[in-house]
Design a protein around this motif. Structure first.
Motif, PDB file in Angstrom:
ATOM      1  N   ARG A 226      -9.023 -18.153  36.210  1.00 36.06           N
ATOM      2  CA  ARG A 226      -7.902 -17.751  37.068  1.00 36.06           C
ATOM      3  C   ARG A 226      -6.924 -18.892  37.332  1.00 36.06           C
ATOM      4  O   ARG A 226      -5.998 -18.749  38.134  1.00 36.06           O
ATOM      5  N   TRP A 227      -7.115 -20.039  36.679  1.00 36.65           N
ATOM      6  CA  TRP A 227      -6.211 -21.171  36.903  1.00 36.65           C
ATOM      7  C   TRP A 227      -4.857 -20.933  36.253  1.00 36.65           C
ATOM      8  O   TRP A 227      -4.769 -20.558  35.085  1.00 36.65           O
ATOM      9  N   HIS A 228      -3.813 -21.149  37.016  1.00 35.16           N
ATOM     10  CA  HIS A 228      -2.447 -21.122  36.503  1.00 35.16           C
ATOM     11  C   HIS A 228      -1.573 -21.957  37.426  1.00 35.16           C
ATOM     12  O   HIS A 228      -1.968 -22.261  38.555  1.00 35.16           O
ATOM     13  N   LEU A 229      -0.418 -22.338  36.922  1.00 34.06           N
ATOM     14  CA  LEU A 229       0.534 -23.133  37.699  1.00 34.06           C
ATOM     15  C   LEU A 229       1.581 -22.178  38.257  1.00 34.06           C
ATOM     16  O   LEU A 229       2.489 -21.751  37.532  1.00 34.06           O
ATOM     17  N   THR A 230       1.450 -21.822  39.511  1.00 38.29           N
ATOM     18  CA  THR A 230       2.391 -20.879  40.111  1.00 38.29           C
ATOM     19  C   THR A 230       3.753 -21.549  40.265  1.00 38.29           C
ATOM     20  O   THR A 230       3.862 -22.612  40.874  1.00 38.29           O
ATOM     21  N   LEU A 231       4.773 -20.910  39.717  1.00 38.63           N
ATOM     22  CA  LEU A 231       6.141 -21.406  39.864  1.00 38.63           C
ATOM     23  C   LEU A 231       6.827 -20.718  41.034  1.00 38.63           C
ATOM     24  O   LEU A 231       7.557 -21.345  41.788  1.00 38.63           O
ATOM     25  N   VAL A 232       6.608 -19.424  41.164  1.00 36.43           N
ATOM     26  CA  VAL A 232       7.145 -18.641  42.277  1.00 36.43           C
ATOM     27  C   VAL A 232       6.100 -17.593  42.622  1.00 36.43           C
ATOM     28  O   VAL A 232       5.656 -16.853  41.744  1.00 36.43           O
ATOM     29  N   PHE A 233       5.737 -17.526  43.903  1.00 33.85           N
ATOM     30  CA  PHE A 233       4.819 -16.490  44.349  1.00 33.85           C
ATOM     31  C   PHE A 233       5.645 -15.324  44.868  1.00 33.85           C
ATOM     32  O   PHE A 233       6.520 -15.496  45.717  1.00 33.85           O
ATOM     33  N   LEU A 234       5.365 -14.154  44.354  1.00 38.74           N
ATOM     34  CA  LEU A 234       6.007 -12.933  44.826  1.00 38.74           C
ATOM     35  C   LEU A 234       4.925 -12.033  45.391  1.00 38.74           C
ATOM     36  O   LEU A 234       3.876 -11.873  44.778  1.00 38.74           O
ATOM     37  N   ALA A 235       5.199 -11.461  46.527  1.00 39.81           N
ATOM     38  CA  ALA A 235       4.269 -10.459  47.048  1.00 39.81           C
ATOM     39  C   ALA A 235       4.409  -9.235  46.140  1.00 39.81           C
ATOM     40  O   ALA A 235       4.881  -9.347  45.012  1.00 39.81           O
ATOM     41  N   GLU A 236       4.048  -8.094  46.606  1.00 37.99           N
ATOM     42  CA  GLU A 236       4.155  -6.872  45.802  1.00 37.99           C
ATOM     43  C   GLU A 236       5.602  -6.654  45.370  1.00 37.99           C
ATOM     44  O   GLU A 236       6.519  -6.700  46.191  1.00 37.99           O
ATOM     45  N   VAL A 237       5.811  -6.444  44.075  1.00 39.13           N
ATOM     46  CA  VAL A 237       7.151  -6.148  43.549  1.00 39.13           C
ATOM     47  C   VAL A 237       7.277  -4.631  43.453  1.00 39.13           C
ATOM     48  O   VAL A 237       6.554  -3.988  42.680  1.00 39.13           O
ATOM     49  N   PRO A 238       8.182  -4.036  44.240  1.00 42.53           N
ATOM     50  CA  PRO A 238       8.366  -2.577  44.168  1.00 42.53           C
ATOM     51  C   PRO A 238       8.769  -2.161  42.754  1.00 42.53           C
ATOM     52  O   PRO A 238       9.562  -2.848  42.089  1.00 42.53           O
ATOM     53  N   ALA A 239       8.253  -1.049  42.282  1.00 42.67           N
ATOM     54  CA  ALA A 239       8.516  -0.573  40.915  1.00 42.67           C
ATOM     55  C   ALA A 239      10.004  -0.548  40.557  1.00 42.67           C
ATOM     56  O   ALA A 239      10.370  -0.966  39.459  1.00 42.67           O
ATOM     57  N   PRO A 240      10.899  -0.091  41.463  1.00 39.92           N
ATOM     58  CA  PRO A 240      12.320  -0.063  41.087  1.00 39.92           C
ATOM     59  C   PRO A 240      12.930  -1.457  40.848  1.00 39.92           C
ATOM     60  O   PRO A 240      13.976  -1.560  40.212  1.00 39.92           O
ATOM     61  N   LEU A 241      12.279  -2.505  41.342  1.00 38.65           N
ATOM     62  CA  LEU A 241      12.821  -3.862  41.161  1.00 38.65           C
ATOM     63  C   LEU A 241      12.249  -4.577  39.947  1.00 38.65           C
ATOM     64  O   LEU A 241      12.726  -5.656  39.584  1.00 38.65           O
ATOM     65  N   LEU A 242      11.228  -4.010  39.307  1.00 41.13           N
ATOM     66  CA  LEU A 242      10.591  -4.701  38.186  1.00 41.13           C
ATOM     67  C   LEU A 242      11.556  -4.898  37.009  1.00 41.13           C
ATOM     68  O   LEU A 242      11.655  -6.000  36.472  1.00 41.13           O
ATOM     69  N   ALA A 243      12.290  -3.873  36.615  1.00 41.38           N
ATOM     70  CA  ALA A 243      13.229  -4.008  35.490  1.00 41.38           C
ATOM     71  C   ALA A 243      14.347  -5.003  35.805  1.00 41.38           C
ATOM     72  O   ALA A 243      14.631  -5.883  34.987  1.00 41.38           O
ATOM     73  N   PRO A 244      14.983  -4.922  36.984  1.00 36.38           N
ATOM     74  CA  PRO A 244      16.003  -5.929  37.286  1.00 36.38           C
ATOM     75  C   PRO A 244      15.415  -7.347  37.361  1.00 36.38           C
ATOM     76  O   PRO A 244      16.054  -8.311  36.927  1.00 36.38           O
ATOM     77  N   LEU A 245      14.197  -7.462  37.869  1.00 39.61           N
ATOM     78  CA  LEU A 245      13.559  -8.780  37.939  1.00 39.61           C
ATOM     79  C   LEU A 245      13.332  -9.343  36.541  1.00 39.61           C
ATOM     80  O   LEU A 245      13.665 -10.498  36.274  1.00 39.61           O
ATOM     81  N   THR A 246      12.771  -8.538  35.639  1.00 43.54           N
ATOM     82  CA  THR A 246      12.494  -9.051  34.296  1.00 43.54           C
ATOM     83  C   THR A 246      13.779  -9.445  33.575  1.00 43.54           C
ATOM     84  O   THR A 246      13.813 -10.439  32.855  1.00 43.54           O
ATOM     85  N   ALA A 247      14.862  -8.692  33.770  1.00 45.59           N
ATOM     86  CA  ALA A 247      16.137  -9.040  33.137  1.00 45.59           C
ATOM     87  C   ALA A 247      16.687 -10.342  33.701  1.00 45.59           C
ATOM     88  O   ALA A 247      17.130 -11.225  32.953  1.00 45.59           O
ATOM     89  N   THR A 248      16.639 -10.485  35.013  1.00 48.67           N
ATOM     90  CA  THR A 248      17.174 -11.683  35.655  1.00 48.67           C
ATOM     91  C   THR A 248      16.331 -12.903  35.313  1.00 48.67           C
ATOM     92  O   THR A 248      16.869 -13.982  35.060  1.00 48.67           O
ATOM     93  N   VAL A 249      15.023 -12.738  35.301  1.00 48.05           N
ATOM     94  CA  VAL A 249      14.155 -13.863  34.947  1.00 48.05           C
ATOM     95  C   VAL A 249      14.370 -14.247  33.485  1.00 48.05           C
ATOM     96  O   VAL A 249      14.400 -15.430  33.142  1.00 48.05           O
ATOM     97  N   GLY A 250      14.558 -13.246  32.618  1.00 47.16           N
ATOM     98  CA  GLY A 250      14.841 -13.547  31.221  1.00 47.16           C
ATOM     99  C   GLY A 250      16.042 -14.458  31.078  1.00 47.16           C
ATOM    100  O   GLY A 250      16.034 -15.417  30.295  1.00 47.16           O
ATOM    101  N   SER A 251      17.081 -14.193  31.857  1.00 43.23           N
ATOM    102  CA  SER A 251      18.272 -15.047  31.833  1.00 43.23           C
ATOM    103  C   SER A 251      17.985 -16.433  32.397  1.00 43.23           C
ATOM    104  O   SER A 251      18.502 -17.425  31.904  1.00 43.23           O
ATOM    105  N   ALA A 252      17.161 -16.505  33.435  1.00 40.70           N
ATOM    106  CA  ALA A 252      16.831 -17.797  34.049  1.00 40.70           C
ATOM    107  C   ALA A 252      15.989 -18.667  33.127  1.00 40.70           C
ATOM    108  O   ALA A 252      16.078 -19.890  33.150  1.00 40.70           O
ATOM    109  N   VAL A 253      15.157 -18.023  32.290  1.00 34.25           N
ATOM    110  CA  VAL A 253      14.280 -18.769  31.384  1.00 34.25           C
ATOM    111  C   VAL A 253      14.988 -19.093  30.068  1.00 34.25           C
ATOM    112  O   VAL A 253      14.690 -20.101  29.431  1.00 34.25           O
ATOM    113  N   ALA A 254      15.954 -18.243  29.674  1.00 32.97           N
ATOM    114  CA  ALA A 254      16.641 -18.429  28.394  1.00 32.97           C
ATOM    115  C   ALA A 254      17.236 -19.832  28.311  1.00 32.97           C
ATOM    116  O   ALA A 254      17.895 -20.303  29.231  1.00 32.97           O
TER     117      ALA A 254
END
Length: 185
Positions: free
Chosen positions: A34-62
């Motif tokens: 279970r070891w990992h380096l947490t960069l950002v802790f998010l509590a429960e992500v509501p289902a409607p926000l998952l797609a916008p989150l993945t798109a925005t994170v994709g841009s942040a990581v690109a």
């Protein structure tokens, strides 16, 4: 969202912990799986926000560079009298990892998710001391000279935590590091 150390780095650190695992006042150790380096802790992500989150994170990581990291040293969160968390530190591209964590936090806030408002401190949680039990706050000092193998972080992973008697993580998606375009795996 996290960066996962590779199996060789996990195994090396796990071997370094062998003499500490049964030490008096040791924390309750987190299983290496279970070891990992947490960069950002998010509590429960509501289902409607998952797609916008993945798109925005994709841009942040690109365009983020590949990060050369090494598990190194150890420390604790909490006071000497009340230690809370035993952690392994990092060496290498920590400044790049910190900048990435900041971009990821901004991405999460941008879609309306709450993010802790405290400075990022790169670490890998090894264990937690329970309140009211004997705790050896000096135990992390025994790992002060630890230096694991150097490795390159290949991706940022979005994990979903399942708490309970047997906590586990579920991989939701990942974004590669060191490439110049959005790409979800």
């Amino acid at each position: 969202m996290a960066v996962d150390p590779p199996p060789a780095a996990v195994a090396d650190l796990d071997r370094a912990l062998v003499p500490l695992r049964a030490a008096p006042g040791a924390p309750r150790w987190t299983p290496p799986a279970r070891w990992h380096l947490t960069l950002v802790f998010l509590a429960e992500v509501p289902a409607p926000l998952l797609a916008p989150l993945t798109a925005t994170v994709g841009s942040a990581v690109a365009g983020a560079p590949a990060l050369s990291l090494q598990l190194a040293g150890a420390g604790r969160f909490g006071s000497r009298r009340r230690p809370a968390v035993c952690w392994a530190g990092l060496a290498g591209d920590v400044a790049g990892l910190t900048a990435l964590a900041g971009r990821l936090a901004d991405a999460a806030r941008g879609v309306g998710l709450p993010v802790e408002d405290r400075p990022f401190r790169a670490h890998l949680t090894l264990g937690r001391w329970r309140a009211g039990q004997d705790a050896d706050a000096d135990l992390p000092e025994r790992l002060a000279g630890y230096r694991g193998p150097v490795w390159t972080a290949p991706e940022v992973v979005l994990w979903r935590s399942h708490l309970g008697p047997t906590p586990r993580y579920e991989r939701v998606t990942a974004w590669p590091l060191g490439v110049g375009r959005d790409q979800v795996t």
